[in-house]
Write an enzyme that holds these catalytic residues in place. Structure first.
Site, short mmCIF file in Angstrom:
data_model
loop_
_atom_site.label_atom_id
_atom_site.label_comp_id
_atom_site.label_asym_id
_atom_site.label_seq_id
_atom_site.Cartn_x
_atom_site.Cartn_y
_atom_site.Cartn_z
N GLU A 288 6.02 -3.32 0.82
CA GLU A 288 5.93 -3.07 -0.41
C GLU A 288 5.23 -2.36 -0.54
O GLU A 288 3.69 -2.12 -1.02
CB GLU A 288 5.61 -4.16 -1.12
N THR B 56 -0.43 4.90 5.30
CA THR B 56 -0.24 3.88 6.22
C THR B 56 0.73 2.56 6.67
O THR B 56 0.73 2.26 7.42
CB THR B 56 -1.31 2.99 4.82
N GLY C 189 0.88 -1.05 -0.46
CA GLY C 189 0.05 -0.24 0.03
C GLY C 189 0.60 1.15 -0.06
O GLY C 189 2.09 1.08 -0.36
N SER C 190 0.28 2.11 1.18
CA SER C 190 0.99 3.63 0.74
C SER C 190 1.75 3.71 1.74
O SER C 190 1.89 3.39 2.39
CB SER C 190 0.58 4.57 0.39
N CYS D 52 1.73 0.43 -7.95
CA CYS D 52 3.17 0.87 -7.19
C CYS D 52 4.04 0.33 -8.25
O CYS D 52 5.24 1.58 -8.25
CB CYS D 52 3.07 -0.12 -6.43
#
Length: 484
Positions: free
Chosen positions: A252, A233, A229-230, A287
């Site tokens: 990741e 987060t 995710g980001s 991503c």
């Protein structure tokens, strides 16, 4: 409300159950904003039940031989493959990803990953160490026990399965939290796992990050967590987990990935690669998307013209249509965020070549639509250069010298992927050594290869997945010294 799943239930301890809250989260079709299904909102008590079920399941699972575990994992793969078409249509409708690439990638990758790690399990081995002359020193690998995977919205089933296969092969029980904006395919996965896997070995709890997600991260008996995710987060997960206990967390995270093109390349081929590398079929919501196109000044204008031509020809529409190239973004929140990035680029004086807003036409008045977008003359001073958009927005720039290209490529906080295009292997390898990204392609773009480690440097994450390293990451090393 159209019902597109049969169960609408989580999977805990081998049973399909509702959440303890009695509340439901409604999932909508991002192309139309119409409700299409619902999932339970899990509570902390639900997560605790999943942990208890996992604790009961994993010792017996770990005690099996690797070949026994492999047989079960292969049956799981067979069962998923048997319902591939059903999973595909649900996931396309729930995510907005277009059907053609999803058919070739998502479920096949999930199935292939299960088979790969099932076969790799018997190779999970320790070593003997000649530390002394008179004694025997050796290591062995033991599973953590209960591990968790928090899956992202762009490829829900693929990441829920492909990124838990290593954990299962290593002898762990798994708790999966699907994404809150596209959870419906996980309900089919719950039905499959219930029938094929031992009770409690594979649990699925649904809900948002503040509820189920936070409960997983803070649970003291979940020692190993993996997240995609980001960066925001990811850092929040690290902080929350550290407040409870010490955990092994692999991340990741985002990317602002460069595609560096030397002047000896064919402009037409580069244009094709740039469009493919931007992952417009996922609306750029990947991503690893090559969202910065760094062109040598000698070919900049020709490549830019060809890229604009190709992007302008992409067909937007129903993600379930075989002729659609680009669907909607996943949610209203993401749509607004992407459009804010475009507005910032306009304010910064970037040269907009096309896109930058909602596409024209009655079909796109509802839904979370963003037109495929290309900006030129982007420099490291622009916000569009530095910020991950996670949308269909390609930033194009030019460079003159090798050292300038290196400096530009590395001038963000991210370091996930990158691509280098040249016919000179010396330039290619020199550049590959200089670029601070965890996964590079030379004369390629946005491809993953099973068994090849994937992961990022800098803010883009820690840990590697998709290869042997991921299998070992779901174990703890135990050292045994035999004193003779």
């Amino acid at each position: 409300m159209e019902r597109i799943t049969q169960a609408e239930r989580m999977l805990i301890g081998g049973e399909l159950v509702e959440g303890g809250s009695g509340e439901w989260s409604i999932s909508v079709n991002p192309a139309t904003e119409e409700p299409i299904g619902r999932v339970p909102v899990a509570t902390r008590d639900d997560v605790e039940r999943a942990v208890v079920a996992s604790e009961k399941a994993w010792p017996e699972w770990a005690a099996r031989t690797p070949m026994d575990r492999a047989q079960v994992m292969n049956r799981f793969a067979d069962a998923i493959a048997a319902r591939a078409d059903e999973i595909l249509r649900v996931e396309v409708t729930d995510t907005g990803n277009t059907i053609r690439p999803m058919r070739m990638i998502d479920v096949p990758t999930a199935v292939e990953s299960l088979r790969y790690y099932a076969g790799l399990g018997p190779d999970l081995r320790g070593e003997t160490i000649p530390a002394t002359r008179d004694h025997i020193h050796m290591t062995m690998h033991e599973p953590y026990g209960v591990v968790a995977r928090i899956a992202p919205f762009n490829h829900p089933v693929m990441f829920a399965v492909a990124r838990t296969a290593a954990a299962l092969a290593a002898g762990n029980a798994v708790i999966v939290k699907p994404p809150e904006t596209s959870p419906l395919s996980a309900m089919i996965l719950a039905e499959i796992a219930k029938e094929v896997l031992p009770a409690g070995l594979f649990n699925i709890v649904t809900g948002d990050g503040r509820g189920a997600g936070d409960a997983i991260v803070r649970h003291p008996r979940i020692k190993r967590i993996a997240f995609i995710g980001s960066p925001v987060t990811g850092r929040a997960i690290q902080r929350a987990a550290a407040e409870v206990t010490v955990k092994h967390i692999s991340l990741e995270l985002g990317g602002k990935n460069p595609m560096i093109v030397f002047p000896d390349c064919d402009p037409e081929k580069i244009a094709d690669a740039a469009v493919a590398g931007m992952n417009f079929s996922w609306q750029g919501q990947s991503c690893g998307s090559l969202s910065r196109l760094l062109l040598h000044e000698d070919i900049h204008d020709r490549v830019l013209k060809a890229v604009v031509e190709r992007v302008s020809a992409l067909k937007l529409g129903d993600p379930l249509s075989e002729t659609t190239d680009v669907g909607p973004v996943n949610s209203e929140v993401h749509m607004k965020r992407i459009l804010e990035h475009c507005a910032a680029a306009d304010a910064d004086g970037a040269r907009k070549m096309l896109g930058g807003g909602r596409p024209a036409g009655k079909q796109f008045e509802k839904g979370y639509w963003v037109a495929p977008t290309v900006y030129a003359d982007i420099t490291p001073a622009h916000r569009l250069w530095q910020n991950e958009v996670f949308g269909p927005v390609l930033a194009v720039s030019k460079w003159k010298s090798f050292d300038q290209a290196v400096e530009m490529a590395n001038s963000t906080e991210y370091g996930l992927t990158g691509a280098i295009w040249t016919n000179d292997i010396r330039d290619a390898l020199r550049m590959a050594r200089k670029v601070r990204s965890g996964h590079l392609w030379i004369n390629g773009a946005s491809m993953h290869f099973l068994g090849v480690p994937f992961g990022g440097m800098k803010t883009s994450g820690v840990g590697r997945e998709e290869g042997r390293e991921e299998l070992y990451s779901y174990t703890e090393t135990k050292t045994i010294n035999i004193m003779l």
